[in-house]
Design a protein around this motif. Structure first.
Motif, PDB file in Angstrom:
ATOM      1  N   ASN A  33      -5.173  10.998  -2.317  1.00  0.00           N
ATOM      2  CA  ASN A  33      -3.805  10.583  -2.626  1.00  0.00           C
ATOM      3  C   ASN A  33      -3.151   9.730  -1.539  1.00  0.00           C
ATOM      4  O   ASN A  33      -2.022   9.276  -1.704  1.00  0.00           O
ATOM      5  CB  ASN A  33      -2.918  11.798  -2.924  1.00  0.00           C
ATOM      6  N   ALA A  34      -3.859   9.497  -0.438  1.00  0.00           N
ATOM      7  CA  ALA A  34      -3.261   8.716   0.645  1.00  0.00           C
ATOM      8  C   ALA A  34      -3.463   7.219   0.472  1.00  0.00           C
ATOM      9  O   ALA A  34      -2.737   6.420   1.079  1.00  0.00           O
ATOM     10  CB  ALA A  34      -3.829   9.154   1.994  1.00  0.00           C
ATOM     11  N   PHE A  35      -4.427   6.817  -0.334  1.00  0.00           N
ATOM     12  CA  PHE A  35      -4.777   5.403  -0.420  1.00  0.00           C
ATOM     13  C   PHE A  35      -4.635   4.832  -1.828  1.00  0.00           C
ATOM     14  O   PHE A  35      -5.219   3.798  -2.145  1.00  0.00           O
ATOM     15  CB  PHE A  35      -6.221   5.201   0.069  1.00  0.00           C
ATOM     16  N   ASN A  36      -3.849   5.509  -2.675  1.00  0.00           N
ATOM     17  CA  ASN A  36      -3.725   5.030  -4.047  1.00  0.00           C
ATOM     18  C   ASN A  36      -2.349   4.431  -4.334  1.00  0.00           C
ATOM     19  O   ASN A  36      -1.961   4.288  -5.490  1.00  0.00           O
ATOM     20  CB  ASN A  36      -4.037   6.152  -5.045  1.00  0.00           C
ATOM     21  N   ILE A  37      -1.625   4.070  -3.286  1.00  0.00           N
ATOM     22  CA  ILE A  37      -0.349   3.380  -3.478  1.00  0.00           C
ATOM     23  C   ILE A  37      -0.633   1.938  -3.892  1.00  0.00           C
ATOM     24  O   ILE A  37      -1.418   1.243  -3.251  1.00  0.00           O
ATOM     25  CB  ILE A  37       0.495   3.406  -2.190  1.00  0.00           C
ATOM     26  N   LYS A  38       0.007   1.478  -4.934  1.00  0.00           N
ATOM     27  CA  LYS A  38      -0.172   0.104  -5.399  1.00  0.00           C
ATOM     28  C   LYS A  38       1.121  -0.669  -5.134  1.00  0.00           C
ATOM     29  O   LYS A  38       2.140  -0.426  -5.787  1.00  0.00           O
ATOM     30  CB  LYS A  38      -0.529   0.078  -6.886  1.00  0.00           C
ATOM     31  N   LEU A  39       1.081  -1.571  -4.171  1.00  0.00           N
ATOM     32  CA  LEU A  39       2.237  -2.380  -3.837  1.00  0.00           C
ATOM     33  C   LEU A  39       2.285  -3.618  -4.738  1.00  0.00           C
ATOM     34  O   LEU A  39       1.239  -4.155  -5.115  1.00  0.00           O
ATOM     35  CB  LEU A  39       2.180  -2.814  -2.377  1.00  0.00           C
ATOM     36  N   PRO A  40       3.473  -4.098  -5.093  1.00  0.00           N
ATOM     37  CA  PRO A  40       3.559  -5.324  -5.892  1.00  0.00           C
ATOM     38  C   PRO A  40       2.939  -6.497  -5.145  1.00  0.00           C
ATOM     39  O   PRO A  40       3.022  -6.589  -3.918  1.00  0.00           O
ATOM     40  CB  PRO A  40       5.070  -5.522  -6.064  1.00  0.00           C
ATOM     41  N   ALA A  41       2.328  -7.384  -5.877  1.00  0.00           N
ATOM     42  CA  ALA A  41       1.713  -8.562  -5.274  1.00  0.00           C
ATOM     43  C   ALA A  41       2.779  -9.473  -4.682  1.00  0.00           C
ATOM     44  O   ALA A  41       3.935  -9.484  -5.124  1.00  0.00           O
ATOM     45  CB  ALA A  41       0.902  -9.315  -6.321  1.00  0.00           C
ATOM     46  N   VAL A  42       2.387 -10.239  -3.670  1.00  0.00           N
ATOM     47  CA  VAL A  42       3.273 -11.267  -3.120  1.00  0.00           C
ATOM     48  C   VAL A  42       3.260 -12.450  -4.081  1.00  0.00           C
ATOM     49  O   VAL A  42       2.196 -13.025  -4.335  1.00  0.00           O
ATOM     50  CB  VAL A  42       2.808 -11.702  -1.720  1.00  0.00           C
ATOM     51  N   PRO A  43       4.405 -12.822  -4.632  1.00  0.00           N
ATOM     52  CA  PRO A  43       4.403 -13.915  -5.618  1.00  0.00           C
ATOM     53  C   PRO A  43       4.125 -15.266  -4.959  1.00  0.00           C
ATOM     54  O   PRO A  43       4.684 -15.580  -3.905  1.00  0.00           O
ATOM     55  CB  PRO A  43       5.828 -13.882  -6.196  1.00  0.00           C
TER      56      PRO A  43
END
Length: 309
Positions: A33-43
């Motif tokens: 659970n520590a590495f499953n954060i999904k950040l929004p892409a840089v547009p």
């Protein structure tokens, strides 16, 4: 028989019986659970409304090229670690340019002005580039209506709540690159031939304190790139993000992740990290564009990853 939960579905784990406040602040995750954060892409984006607003020169102040909402970032940012902004200074007025960053890189689009940085002074004109150290008191006073463009690493300091170091220990000093000297230095570059391992004729800006790294600041790089008439820079990628100011080029465009971005005067183009991109000059005159990257970070980490396709 009990069935164990999937690690990835577990919530954060808290300390069982903390003996004091320091222990109570601890938190525990796991490899699921520590590495499953999904950040929004840089547009990938080209800012055209912001320079148009700046060129109206209606009032003194900053106009940010801000993508923080799309990136779900809690502070103004163009890319995760850099912020581009246009600056308007009306004739006879003064703009406080004291910023909370390590450094900011500036280009004078229009007008003439005087600049005070700590106990140093300079006269600025169209086409000048200058480097401001963060945290040092500075201000621009316009002789006539002025428009400038600047990129700083403000988001980098916001991210880890850092403050700029000033004085003798500072990583950056005030540096002025006058337009006529830039023209001369670019002519020197053009007196030599580019080869297959270079990305065309470009002038790279550096400073006394960062000469060994060949960067303009420890984390940022600045180059004035050019394209001869009817030419293109081949598709390539790198692990640093890039923020590009269109200085000259008609007609010209960039391809960013296969999307065509037509240039317009003084537009700001964002190339996300690792995105395939290329630049194209279809006109009969030389195209010029200033590129700021957070490349110093990646060069230092040995992870720049520059590659032609």
């Amino acid at each position: 028989m009990s069935t164990a939960n999937d690690m990835a579905e577990m919530p954060v784990q808290l300390p069982r019986e903390p003996a004091n406040a320091a222990e109570a602040r601890s938190r525990y995750f796991n490899s699921g659970n520590a590495f499953n954060i999904k950040l929004p892409a840089v547009p990938g984006h080209i800012f055209m409304d912001e320079p148009a607003e700046a060129m109206k020169m209606e009032k003194t102040g900053f106009i940010n090229c801000d993508q923080s909402q799309k990136m779900e970032c809690g502070f103004a940012a163009t890319t995760p670690l850099m912020l581009a902004r246009y600056c308007v200074v009306k004739a006879g007025e003064t703009l406080d340019t004291t910023l909370v960053n390590t450094a900011s890189i500036w280009y004078v689009i229009k007008g003439s002005s005087s600049l005070v940085v700590g106990d140093e002074k300079a006269t600025l004109g169209r086409g000048d580039v200058f480097l401001l150290p963060g945290g040092v008191t500075s201000e621009i006073t316009a002789k006539d209506d002025c428009v400038l463009w600047a990129v700083g690493n403000d988001p980098q300091l916001k991210f880890d709540t850092s403050a700029p170091v000033t004085g003798k220990e500072a990583a950056v000093q005030f540096v002025h690159y006058p337009a006529d000297e830039i023209t001369h230095q670019l002519d020197v570059v053009y007196s030599s031939n580019a080869n297959a391992s270079t990305s065309g004729h470009a002038l790279i800006f550096s400073a006394e304190k960062t000469e060994a790294a060949r960067n303009i600041t420890p984390t940022m790089t600045l180059s004035l790139n050019t394209l001869k008439p009817k030419s293109a820079q081949p598709p390539h990628k790198h692990n640093s993000a890039a923020i590009t100011l269109v200085v000259a080029g008609d007609p010209a465009y960039s391809l960013v992740a296969e999307e065509k971005c037509d240039w317009s005067p003084w537009a700001t183009l964002v190339t996300p990290a690792a995105a395939k991109h290329s630049h194209h000059n279809d006109g009969n005159t030389r195209a010029e564009f200033l590129i700021v990257q957070d490349g110093g970070l990646y060069y230092h980490a040995r992870t720049m990853g520059f590659e032609f396709y």
